[in-house]
Design an enzyme around this catalytic site. Structure first.
Site, mmCIF file in Angstrom:
data_model
loop_
_atom_site.group_PDB
_atom_site.id
_atom_site.type_symbol
_atom_site.label_atom_id
_atom_site.label_comp_id
_atom_site.label_asym_id
_atom_site.label_seq_id
_atom_site.Cartn_x
_atom_site.Cartn_y
_atom_site.Cartn_z
ATOM 1 N N ASP A 66 -0.620 1.483 6.140
ATOM 2 C CA ASP A 66 -0.724 2.933 6.340
ATOM 3 C C ASP A 66 -2.160 3.415 6.473
ATOM 4 O O ASP A 66 -3.103 2.663 6.211
ATOM 5 C CB ASP A 66 -0.008 3.682 5.198
ATOM 6 C CG ASP A 66 -0.332 3.097 3.819
ATOM 7 O OD1 ASP A 66 -1.316 2.352 3.702
ATOM 8 O OD2 ASP A 66 0.399 3.396 2.859
ATOM 9 N N ASN A 135 6.368 7.716 -7.314
ATOM 10 C CA ASN A 135 7.654 8.291 -6.876
ATOM 11 C C ASN A 135 8.506 7.270 -6.121
ATOM 12 O O ASN A 135 9.495 7.621 -5.485
ATOM 13 C CB ASN A 135 7.418 9.528 -5.995
ATOM 14 C CG ASN A 135 6.670 9.193 -4.702
ATOM 15 O OD1 ASN A 135 6.265 8.054 -4.497
ATOM 16 N ND2 ASN A 135 6.493 10.184 -3.844
ATOM 17 N N HIS A 137 7.460 5.345 -3.554
ATOM 18 C CA HIS A 137 7.139 5.106 -2.139
ATOM 19 C C HIS A 137 6.591 3.701 -1.924
ATOM 20 O O HIS A 137 5.977 3.111 -2.814
ATOM 21 C CB HIS A 137 6.226 6.197 -1.555
ATOM 22 C CG HIS A 137 4.785 6.154 -1.948
ATOM 23 N ND1 HIS A 137 4.038 7.295 -2.125
ATOM 24 C CD2 HIS A 137 3.924 5.132 -2.175
ATOM 25 C CE1 HIS A 137 2.794 6.965 -2.421
ATOM 26 N NE2 HIS A 137 2.698 5.664 -2.472
ATOM 27 N N GLU A 142 7.761 8.116 1.873
ATOM 28 C CA GLU A 142 8.090 8.970 0.735
ATOM 29 C C GLU A 142 9.608 9.043 0.538
ATOM 30 O O GLU A 142 10.369 8.647 1.424
ATOM 31 C CB GLU A 142 7.524 10.378 0.993
ATOM 32 C CG GLU A 142 6.006 10.435 1.134
ATOM 33 C CD GLU A 142 5.269 10.335 -0.206
ATOM 34 O OE1 GLU A 142 5.777 9.707 -1.146
ATOM 35 O OE2 GLU A 142 4.163 10.904 -0.294
HETATM 36 C C1 GLP Z 1 -1.004 4.547 -1.965
HETATM 37 C C2 GLP Z 1 -0.603 3.585 -0.856
HETATM 38 C C3 GLP Z 1 0.528 2.705 -1.302
HETATM 39 C C4 GLP Z 1 0.241 2.101 -2.663
HETATM 40 C C5 GLP Z 1 0.052 3.185 -3.670
HETATM 41 C C6 GLP Z 1 -0.179 2.668 -5.084
HETATM 42 O O1 GLP Z 1 -0.213 5.664 -2.019
HETATM 43 N N1 GLP Z 1 -0.216 4.265 0.337
HETATM 44 O O2 GLP Z 1 0.718 1.690 -0.330
HETATM 45 O O3 GLP Z 1 1.296 1.277 -3.036
HETATM 46 O O4 GLP Z 1 -1.063 3.943 -3.249
HETATM 47 O O5 GLP Z 1 -1.533 2.652 -5.399
HETATM 48 P P1 GLP Z 1 -2.151 2.063 -6.724
HETATM 49 O O6 GLP Z 1 -2.148 0.582 -6.561
HETATM 50 O O7 GLP Z 1 -3.553 2.613 -6.736
HETATM 51 O O8 GLP Z 1 -1.329 2.522 -7.855
#
Ligand code: GLP
Length: 250
Positions: A66, A135, A137, A142
């Site tokens: 993403d 949440n 995702h 989402e």
């Molecule tokens: C972002 C990314 C996700 C990732 C999430 C969790 O939202 N788009 O792909 O899984 O962060 O991040 P963290 O590892 O910092 O908790």
């Protein structure tokens, strides 16, 4: 399959070893990569392992999940920047072998379609790495994203903007939209590793474990995939049932 480790370090070492094994077994692997704090030690370990084993990565291709809409690769909070810092520059990976959705594309719809087609043209993803949002995702898919989705533009939820605000100088600067690989693209990967680290992920991991397959919880789509490993540390696994916790491997 659940792999639960005593420490975040052991969990990230495990995932890094899985990446190494994949690249050693198939030099022209297409890896689906993720960003977020969970992945930083994974990439650090992976780089170390690649160097120790002197692995040739010249035929490797990567596709990131993403990117924020509106942030170019020079923006410190863009995922292109993150990947450059944590992996690509350190391995001298660049050019056509390194793919991220383009958050600045003039025609986002066309860019999305080309992205999913690019994954297919590369022969599909051999291994997809995933984190998880609080949440549920995956990528930026989402809650209520259609499970048959391909790469698309998504409106970020308030929860996600709040969670990711910690990376920005001013939390209001978190973009409101992103481009994300779709859930169908993710499900087509031949292997998936989802990592969850720390106490903030315990609630969603318990929901995922107990819950049905439901578009309200995007990560639940993975229950339809035949080759998923959930890699957790003890804190993220704290609310899972005892029989799962007994399988601590680290
Ligand atoms: C972002 C990314 C996700 C990732 C999430 C969790 O939202 N788009 O792909 O899984 O962060 O991040 P963290 O590892 O910092 O908790």
């Amino acid at each position: 399959m659940y792999k639960i480790f005593d420490t975040p370090h052991e969990a990230s070492q495990y995932t890094a070893r899985r990446l190494l094994t994949k690249v050693q077994a198939k030099a022209d692997s297409a890896l689906g990569l993720a960003t977020g704090s969970t992945m930083e030690p994974v990439y650090a370990n992976f780089i170390q392992l690649l160097k120790q084993a002197s692995v040739d990565i010249s035929r490797l291709t990567t596709f990131n999940l993403d990117e924020y809409i509106g942030l170019g690769g020079e923006h410190a909070q863009s995922y292109r920047y993150y990947m450059n810092q944590h992996l690509f520059h350190k391995l001298n990976l660049s050019g056509e072998r390194v793919n991220l959705p383009d958050g600045t594309a003039e025609n986002a719809k066309q860019a999305c379609q080309a992205y999913s087609e690019g994954i297919q043209a590369a022969g599909g993803l051999d291994l997809q790495l995933l984190g998880i949002g609080s949440n549920g995702h995956i990528g930026f898919n989402e809650p209520y994203t259609c499970f048959s989705s391909r790469t698309h533009v998504i409106e970020l939820s308030e929860q996600t903007r709040l969670d990711n605000g910690r990376f920005f100088a001013n939390p209001n600067e978190v973009p409101t939209q992103a481009i994300t690989m779709g859930i169908q693209d993710i499900l087509e990967a031949r292997e998936v590793i989802l990592m969850a680290i720390g106490p903030k992920k315990a609630g969603i991991m318990a929901e995922l474990f107990h819950g049905e397959v439901d578009e309200a919880l995007p990560a639940s789509a993975l229950k339809r995939h035949g080759n998923v490993t959930f890699v957790l540390d003890r804190e993220a696994a704290a609310l899972l049932p005892g029989e799962v916790l007994e399988r601590v491997v680290g």
